[in-house]
Scaffold this active site. Structure first.
Site, PDB file in Angstrom:
ATOM      1  N   SER A 140      33.412  35.144  33.658  1.00  0.00           N
ATOM      2  CA  SER A 140      33.365  35.086  35.119  1.00  0.00           C
ATOM      3  C   SER A 140      33.446  33.634  35.586  1.00  0.00           C
ATOM      4  O   SER A 140      34.423  32.949  35.278  1.00  0.00           O
ATOM      5  CB  SER A 140      32.106  35.808  35.619  1.00  0.00           C
ATOM      6  OG  SER A 140      32.190  36.070  37.002  1.00  0.00           O
ATOM      7  N   ASP A 267      38.430  45.411  39.025  1.00  0.00           N
ATOM      8  CA  ASP A 267      37.269  44.530  39.091  1.00  0.00           C
ATOM      9  C   ASP A 267      36.776  44.419  40.537  1.00  0.00           C
ATOM     10  O   ASP A 267      37.510  43.959  41.413  1.00  0.00           O
ATOM     11  CB  ASP A 267      37.658  43.146  38.559  1.00  0.00           C
ATOM     12  CG  ASP A 267      36.478  42.204  38.370  1.00  0.00           C
ATOM     13  OD1 ASP A 267      35.529  42.283  39.171  1.00  0.00           O
ATOM     14  OD2 ASP A 267      36.515  41.389  37.437  1.00  0.00           O
ATOM     15  N   HIS A 294      33.879  44.604  36.268  1.00  0.00           N
ATOM     16  CA  HIS A 294      33.642  43.169  36.100  1.00  0.00           C
ATOM     17  C   HIS A 294      32.789  42.957  34.853  1.00  0.00           C
ATOM     18  O   HIS A 294      31.609  43.322  34.810  1.00  0.00           O
ATOM     19  CB  HIS A 294      32.928  42.596  37.323  1.00  0.00           C
ATOM     20  CG  HIS A 294      32.793  41.105  37.294  1.00  0.00           C
ATOM     21  ND1 HIS A 294      33.878  40.265  37.446  1.00  0.00           N
ATOM     22  CD2 HIS A 294      31.719  40.287  37.095  1.00  0.00           C
ATOM     23  CE1 HIS A 294      33.480  39.002  37.365  1.00  0.00           C
ATOM     24  NE2 HIS A 294      32.169  38.989  37.142  1.00  0.00           N
TER      25      HIS A 294
END
Length: 325
Positions: A140, A267, A294
């Site tokens: 991320s 996502d 995600h």
């Protein structure tokens, strides 16, 4: 390497995103912790999968950079490190400043384009393990940061290969997306953690930070946090300037290290804006799945869930370590 296929009944992006946080709470190794002092009299807290002094000669070292407000205790982090340990590799997570449970000493913190701590740490690992392949995974925010590092270092990168998972390569688009629909739940969770930590930091460094507690308490979105805190603390004009200068998407052409990017089309933190449209060089492997959420990617079944990242990440690195195998 097998393609990702979501577990039956788990195609929903939010289930994919949330369930790994519930299913993978327990750390499966005893971490060896260490504090690395930085040149500006601050510190980076590390957690290794084993005693680094006993790591066999020549075996790879895997470095993990976590996401926003993450840590070793983030399920994806300790799970990926355990997967590296199972390969016989040494794994280590570098906590970004303020993310190890202790407020850092300087006003500056971390953000999606702040690469100086990562560069310092990677050089430290290279000096400590001169004959070992260095692998890196960024998750991320840590993934976008890692793309920035690779673009900045180019052919001088110390890394053998890298992978980034669910990186927000267009920060403005992702900041807008997380304010929509159910994704606001994720924003509320992340923003709550960020505000609590900033209030603790103001209390610990009252003469260093130019913020008042009421300012922080009144923040209602990640973009507002970046406008109020991230940008002025790190030399940006505002959130828009930060997003424009630190988004990794436009910097992929400068990356020379073998790199794999893993995105899921569903996502809930992202939009299509993060997906590269320009042709990528051969050493960048772009992997877009239809499902996965995600940093989710649960395959298998409800009864026997399998965490695809724990298998595919080491497998891809093996193809770079042993290209003729």
């Amino acid at each position: 390497m097998n393609l990702f296929e979501p577990a039956a009944g788990l195609r929903n992006a939010h289930l994919q995103t949330i369930l790994p946080r519930i299913m993978r709470r327990k750390i499966l190794f005893r971490p060896v912790t260490e504090r690395l002092m930085t040149p500006d009299d601050d510190f980076l807290d590390l957690a290794w999968t084993a005693d680094p002094a006993r790591h066999p000669s020549g075996q790879p070292v895997l470095i993990l950079f976590h996401g926003l407000e993450g840590s070793l205790h983030s399920p994806y982090a300790h799970s990926l490190l355990f997967a590296a340990k199972a390969q016989g590799w040494l794994g280590v997570i570098m906590h970004f400043r303020g993310c190890s449970g202790e407020i850092n000493r300087q006003a500056r913190s971390y953000h999606s384009g702040e690469t100086s701590d990562a560069a310092f740490f990677i050089r430290h690992v290279r000096e400590r393990f001169p004959g070992h392949p260095l692998l890196a995974v960024g998750v991320s925010l840590g993934g976008n940061m890692l793309v920035n590092y690779l673009a900045e270092t180019g052919a001088q990168s110390e890394l053998t290969a890298a992978q980034v998972i669910s990186p927000p390569l267009d920060l403005a688009a992702c900041s807008a997306r997380i304010e929509q629909g159910f994704s606001r739940v994720y924003q509320r969770y992340l923003l709550g953690s960020m505000k609590r930590n900033m209030l603790k930091k103001i209390a610990a460094l009252p003469d260093t930070l130019p913020f008042q507690p009421a300012q922080i308490s009144g923040i209602r979105s990640l973009r507002q946090f970046d406008d109020t805190v991230t940008a002025p603390l790190h030399g940006f004009s505002n959130a828009a300037d930060y997003y424009q200068r630190c988004s990794g998407l436009g910097k992929l052409a400068w990356v020379e290290t073998p790199l794999r990017i893993i995105h899921a089309a569903d996502d809930p933190f992202m939009t299509k804006a993060v997906i590269p449209t320009a042709p990528l060089p051969a050493h960048i492997d772009y992997h877009l799945t239809q499902y996965g959420g995600h940093v989710g990617f649960i395959s298998g079944s409800w009864r026997a869930p399998a965490f695809w990242l724990d298998h595919t990440v080491p497998a891809w690195f093996q193809t770079r370590l042993n290209p003729c195998a």
